[in-house]
Design an enzyme around this catalytic site. Structure first.
Site, PDB file in Angstrom:
ATOM      1  N   ASP A 134       3.038  -4.227  -1.208  1.00 15.63           N
ATOM      2  CA  ASP A 134       2.374  -4.568   0.052  1.00 15.63           C
ATOM      3  C   ASP A 134       1.051  -3.801   0.139  1.00 15.63           C
ATOM      4  OD1 ASP A 134       3.051  -1.948   0.758  1.00 15.63           O
ATOM      5  OD2 ASP A 134       4.685  -2.555   2.075  1.00 15.63           O
ATOM      6  N   GLY A 135       0.428  -3.831   1.296  1.00 17.94           N
ATOM      7  CA  GLY A 135      -0.862  -3.180   1.499  1.00 17.94           C
ATOM      8  C   GLY A 135      -0.820  -1.669   1.332  1.00 17.94           C
TER       9      GLY A 135
END
Length: 136
Positions: A12-13
């Protein structure tokens, strides 16, 4: 037991494995555990349906790590059973997540859950024994 290498598309980020991906990793190992018996269940029109999952996120998994997923049968009840699953980092041997998965056996012809008796109980007991043997 299943091994997965963490790839960029798992992240994810925050640059660690996204929480939703762990569900896919756990499912991958459940399918691996069923591999020998899948034909039996398909012929009988029986599905394994997840009723509940409880996950404890212990550590982040990072790009390039090798994750090992292990599944054991913890409890076999009359209508449902519980699997324990652990995802461990192969490099550090540390637990990334642990989970309890409650499932029912579902009759795809009647759309109802099945009691875990007779042949179905024996299949689960056999699976439990096979999983225990592979861990030792």
């Amino acid at each position: 037991m299943t091994e997965i290498i963490v790839r960029g598309y798992h992240l994810d980020g925050y640059q660690h494995v996204n929480n939703a991906r762990y569900l896919e990793f756990l499912e991958e190992d459940r399918w691996e555990c069923l591999a020998e018996d899948i034909d039996y269940f398909m012929q009988q029109k029986i599905a394994w349906v997840v009723a509940n999952i409880n996950i404890n996120y212990r550590l982040p998994a990072l790009l390039g790590q090798h994750l090992v997923i292990e599944t054991t049968v913890d409890k076999i009840g009359n209508k449902s059973s519980i699997l324990s699953q652990i995802i461990r980092c192969k490099e550090t041997n540390k637990i990334i997540i642990d989970a309890e998965v409650t499932f029912v056996l579902f009759d795809m012809k009647t759309n109802k859950s099945l009691p875990i008796v007779d042949d179905l109980l024996q299949k689960l007991l056999d699976s439990q024994a096979k999983l225990a043997l592979t861990k030792t």
